[in-house]
Scaffold this motif. Structure first.
Motif, mmCIF file in Angstrom:
data_model
loop_
_atom_site.group_PDB
_atom_site.id
_atom_site.type_symbol
_atom_site.label_atom_id
_atom_site.label_comp_id
_atom_site.label_asym_id
_atom_site.label_seq_id
_atom_site.Cartn_x
_atom_site.Cartn_y
_atom_site.Cartn_z
ATOM 1 N N ARG A 15 -48.045 -63.315 22.334
ATOM 2 C CA ARG A 15 -48.508 -61.963 22.051
ATOM 3 C C ARG A 15 -47.367 -61.126 21.489
ATOM 4 N N ILE A 16 -47.657 -60.351 20.453
ATOM 5 C CA ILE A 16 -46.667 -59.440 19.882
ATOM 6 C C ILE A 16 -46.620 -58.206 20.766
ATOM 7 N N GLU A 17 -45.461 -57.922 21.314
ATOM 8 C CA GLU A 17 -45.332 -56.826 22.273
ATOM 9 C C GLU A 17 -45.372 -55.448 21.611
ATOM 10 N N GLN A 59 -50.620 -54.462 15.344
ATOM 11 C CA GLN A 59 -51.723 -53.944 14.535
ATOM 12 C C GLN A 59 -51.576 -54.358 13.081
ATOM 13 N N VAL A 60 -50.362 -54.302 12.556
ATOM 14 C CA VAL A 60 -50.116 -54.709 11.170
ATOM 15 C C VAL A 60 -50.431 -56.189 10.998
ATOM 16 N N THR A 61 -49.982 -57.012 11.937
ATOM 17 C CA THR A 61 -50.248 -58.443 11.877
ATOM 18 C C THR A 61 -51.743 -58.715 11.956
ATOM 19 N N PHE A 62 -52.430 -58.011 12.838
ATOM 20 C CA PHE A 62 -53.879 -58.179 12.963
ATOM 21 C C PHE A 62 -54.570 -57.857 11.647
ATOM 22 N N SER A 63 -54.214 -56.748 11.027
ATOM 23 C CA SER A 63 -54.853 -56.345 9.772
ATOM 24 C C SER A 63 -54.631 -57.376 8.670
ATOM 25 N N LYS A 64 -53.398 -57.851 8.534
ATOM 26 C CA LYS A 64 -53.086 -58.834 7.500
ATOM 27 C C LYS A 64 -53.815 -60.147 7.752
ATOM 28 N N VAL A 89 -65.264 -60.817 14.143
ATOM 29 C CA VAL A 89 -63.969 -60.539 14.764
ATOM 30 C C VAL A 89 -64.054 -59.181 15.453
ATOM 31 N N PHE A 90 -63.636 -59.132 16.703
ATOM 32 C CA PHE A 90 -63.538 -57.876 17.437
ATOM 33 C C PHE A 90 -62.067 -57.547 17.637
ATOM 34 N N SER A 91 -61.682 -56.321 17.309
ATOM 35 C CA SER A 91 -60.303 -55.896 17.529
ATOM 36 C C SER A 91 -60.097 -55.610 19.012
#
Length: 66
Positions: free
Chosen positions: A10-12, A18-23, A47-49
């Protein structure tokens, strides 16, 4: 040049996460579209955020013309 294996965890940092999730979400949606076009298959992706927001993709089959 060979890259080493990266450990998935997990990115702390919330902003980086959030940036990684969007990309990655955009990349995943693009790959789903490409798969549907190249392989002539129907694809559905949901996909659910972390905040519960829904992102979806669904390919539709068009009737083939003879």
């Amino acid at each position: 040049m060979v890259r080493g294996k990266t450990q998935l965890k997990r990115i702390e940092n919330a902003t980086s996460r959030q940036v990684t999730f969007s990309k990655r979400r955009n990349g995943l949606l693009k790959k789903a579209f490409e798969l549907s076009v190249l392989c002539d298959v129907e694809v559905a992706l949901i996909v659910f955020s972390s905040r519960g927001r829904l992102y979806e993709f669904a390919s539709s089959s068009e009737p083939s013309q003879s």
